[in-house]
Each structure stands twice: as C-alpha cells, then as structure tokens.
Design an enzyme around this catalytic site. Sequence first.
Site, PDB file in Angstrom:
ATOM      1  N   HIS A   7      39.032  21.934  42.774  1.00 27.17           N
ATOM      2  CA  HIS A   7      38.506  20.413  43.606  1.00 27.17           C
ATOM      3  C   HIS A   7      37.292  20.227  44.194  1.00 27.17           C
ATOM      4  CE1 HIS A   7      41.360  21.661  47.151  1.00 27.17           C
ATOM      5  NE2 HIS A   7      40.030  21.029  47.127  1.00 27.17           N
ATOM      6  N   HIS A  80      33.679  20.200  51.181  1.00 22.59           N
ATOM      7  CA  HIS A  80      33.390  21.221  50.514  1.00 22.59           C
ATOM      8  C   HIS A  80      34.203  21.483  49.051  1.00 22.59           C
ATOM      9  CE1 HIS A  80      37.819  20.585  51.299  1.00 22.59           C
ATOM     10  NE2 HIS A  80      38.400  21.201  50.315  1.00 22.59           N
ATOM     11  N   GLU A 130      36.080  26.742  49.606  1.00 19.67           N
ATOM     12  CA  GLU A 130      37.326  26.917  49.785  1.00 19.67           C
ATOM     13  C   GLU A 130      38.385  27.780  48.225  1.00 19.67           C
ATOM     14  OE1 GLU A 130      40.095  23.250  48.773  1.00 19.67           O
ATOM     15  OE2 GLU A 130      41.573  24.530  50.525  1.00 19.67           O
TER      16      GLU A 130
HETATM   17 CO    CO Z   1      40.274  21.504  49.498  1.00 15.77          CO
END
Ligand code: CO
Length: 135
Positions: A7, A80, A130
Amino acid sequence: MDWGISHIAIAVPSIERAAAALRRTYGMETGTPCENTAQGVRMAYVDLAGGGRLELIEPLSADSGVGRFLARNPGGGVHHISFATSDIDASLQRLARHEVKVLGDGQGRNVHGDRIAFIHPRDFLGVLIELEETT
Ligand code: CO
C-alpha cells in the site's frame, strides 16, 4: 528477494474528511477506520483496481510520529510506501548486511496481525518504507 507493493500510506488530518473527498471527486470508497494505538494512529483503506491500496492514517495525538509529520506537512502527504515480502526475516537479514537502518526492533505487527518493520528514509531514496510480511 520478492518485493511486491502492499500500500501507499497518506497522512491526513481527518480520515472522514479525506474519505468524503475521495468518494465525491474520485468515486473511491474508503473502508471502516480502525485504531492502532501502538502506532498512535487511526487508519482506513481504499482498495484500488489491480490490488493496490491506499492507507489513510490520522494521528491519535499531536506527539505521535504521524502527528509530527502533519505538523511538518499541514494538510497531509505521502507518509510511507509499504512493500510486501513473503519472508520478513530474510529481508531484514539482507538489509542488516547492507547496514540499512531498521526503525524499532523489527518485530512490529499491523492491525491485521502481519509482521511489519520500517526502514529509515535515508536508506530508501528519502522515502519511509514499511515491510509487510504477506502469507
Ligand atoms: Co502502512
């Protein structure tokens, strides 16, 4: 190594206002928000065609990491990018060999229970990354 996209996370001052704007202007539907108190955020997902997702994140307090990000970026912005990996321990071992700075202990979990870890922006082209273990 396998690096998929999980994502793209966007910090917003209000998930409800962001969701309303995305629905009105783009026809994007945002899921029900949930809280991750360990990370000090509320979050909600927008499922996109092709399997990509947006993660809307709203700080629970001004002194959280996302709260400080919004103080620097009023109105919000990309916070992020999350990569999916099938073996997070193997990924972290590789990064350790390259002296990549992993934030925290690398043992975090997201609201879905998946293992996650964050990489300092200076070790990925200036972007907070991430890693998310997908099974
Ligand atoms: Co995230």
